[in-house]
Design an enzyme around this catalytic site. Structure first.
Site, PDB file in Angstrom:
ATOM      1  N   CYS A 291      34.509  24.865  17.898  1.00 21.35           N
ATOM      2  CA  CYS A 291      33.871  25.957  18.635  1.00 21.35           C
ATOM      3  C   CYS A 291      33.882  27.245  17.822  1.00 21.35           C
ATOM      4  CB  CYS A 291      34.608  26.210  19.956  1.00 21.35           C
ATOM      5  SG  CYS A 291      34.894  24.724  20.931  1.00 21.35           S
TER       6      CYS A 291
ATOM      7  N   ASN B  39      39.764  25.461  20.316  1.00 24.99           N
ATOM      8  CA  ASN B  39      40.682  24.452  19.814  1.00 24.99           C
ATOM      9  C   ASN B  39      41.493  24.965  18.631  1.00 24.99           C
ATOM     10  OD1 ASN B  39      40.648  22.208  21.450  1.00 24.99           O
ATOM     11  ND2 ASN B  39      38.984  21.198  20.370  1.00 24.99           N
TER      12      ASN B  39
ATOM     13  N   ARG C 245      30.408  32.305  23.179  1.00 24.36           N
ATOM     14  CA  ARG C 245      30.950  31.249  22.335  1.00 24.36           C
ATOM     15  C   ARG C 245      30.043  30.027  22.364  1.00 24.36           C
ATOM     16  NH1 ARG C 245      35.060  28.551  25.259  1.00 24.36           N
ATOM     17  NH2 ARG C 245      35.510  27.325  23.371  1.00 24.36           N
TER      18      ARG C 245
END
Length: 324
Positions: free
Chosen positions: A2, A79, A16
């Protein structure tokens, strides 16, 4: 993986990409001010700031991936596998489970400065939501119009970094991502000049050779450099449509297409959704892999004094317009 970014024109924007090989059925979730918010180790809040964001909703509880509150403070978790490390519950501190970090901050902080102060009281713990949903390995970007920070819980302790570039991807740790930008200080949006040697007659051979040397692969370090360069050189007029459109183009520089990033055999990461929110107006915009049209949800068009979670499934069917 991401990528997250901030962007400032007349208003402050943040958003995002969520890159993964499958979806958990994410929804846009609005948590009104009187939704009873029960924290696992830190009591219950009956009234709090309202917030809107993308979440996996289970048992009528939103597990937020990203969100912004009515005061303009935004936050996203990305992550951080292999680096994230959470603590055990301790006495005489405010223990916060990893999965509730976003609503814990956004429900009670009106500004980035307030969030910084509250984080100093926090012990981020590894308590899972349930046995089927273990604690995700994440780090976070938190921002408002005044600035931006990155929060990382690692084995050495809780790290809070000032984030002057307003960008976050995945591994390695944020300080290493920032140091890596030193390798790209010569990047320029202008046509390159011959700095290689005065003895060689080197010339540009086409138009559009700006940003020569910008990394183009899908690794998190390359995405960090690419979106940072794109964001910090992007030009936009100040209207809402022009600002939002430009923000989606910025994050479009790091989108993942099916087939380009194989994580297991015949399983590919794709950009499941891209979000953008106007922090000052409480409008949450998004696109999905299968729907390029920008869709908006405005938190201020519902009763923010309610008690029930309001959810909107993501629209995921592309609409084609035939011009006659």
């Amino acid at each position: 993986m991401c990528t997250a970014a901030t962007y400032q024109t007349k208003d402050f924007y943040m958003g995002r990409t969520l890159d993964y090989e499958f979806s958990y059925g994410e929804k846009i979730a609005i948590m009104p001010r009187n939704y009873p918010l029960q924290f696992r180790h830190d009591g219950k809040k009956i009234t709090h700031y309202a917030l809107i964001g993308m979440a996996h909703v289970i048992d009528d509880y939103p597990l937020y991936y990203d969100a912004v509150n009515e005061k303009g403070l935004g936050m996203a978790g990305l992550n951080f596998v292999g680096n994230a490390c959470y603590n055990d519950v301790q006495e005489n501190v405010r223990n916060v489970a990893q999965y509730e970090f976003i609503p814990w901050i956004l429900s009670q902080c009106a500004s980035l400065n307030e969030a910084k102060k509250l984080i100093k009281e926090m012990n981020l713990v590894k308590t899972p939501y349930n046995e089927q949903l273990p604690a995700a390995s994440l780090h976070w970007i938190i921002a408002d119009k005044s600035g931006c920070i990155t929060v990382e819980s690692v084995k050495e302790g809780l790290k809070v970094y000032e984030n002057p570039v307003g960008v976050l991807t995945n591994n390695p740790a944020f300080d290493k991502q920032m140091f890596n930008l030193n390798n790209y200080m010569s990047l320029s949006p202008r046509q390159p000049e011959n700095m290689f040697s005065k003895e060689l007659d080197l010339k540009t051979y086409s138009r559009g050779m700006g940003a020569l040397g910008l990394p183009g692969d899908l690794s998190s370090m390359s995405r960090f450099v690419r979106v940072a360069f794109t964001k910090m050189n992007a030009k936009s007029k100040s209207s809402e449509k022009e600002s939002v459109n430009q923000f989606f183009h910025i994050l479009g520089s790091v989108e993942q297409q099916r087939g380009c990033c194989e994580v297991t055999e015949e399983k590919y990461e794709i950009t499941i959704y891209t979000s953008c929110w106007n922090s000052q107006k409480g409008i949450y915009y998004y696109t999905t892999y299968d729907r390029r049209q920008i869709t908006a949800v405005n938190m201020h068009k519902i009763n923010l004094d309610g008690q029930q979670l309001i959810c909107y499934p993501m629209l995921n069917d592309e609409e084609f317009y035939e011009q006659n």
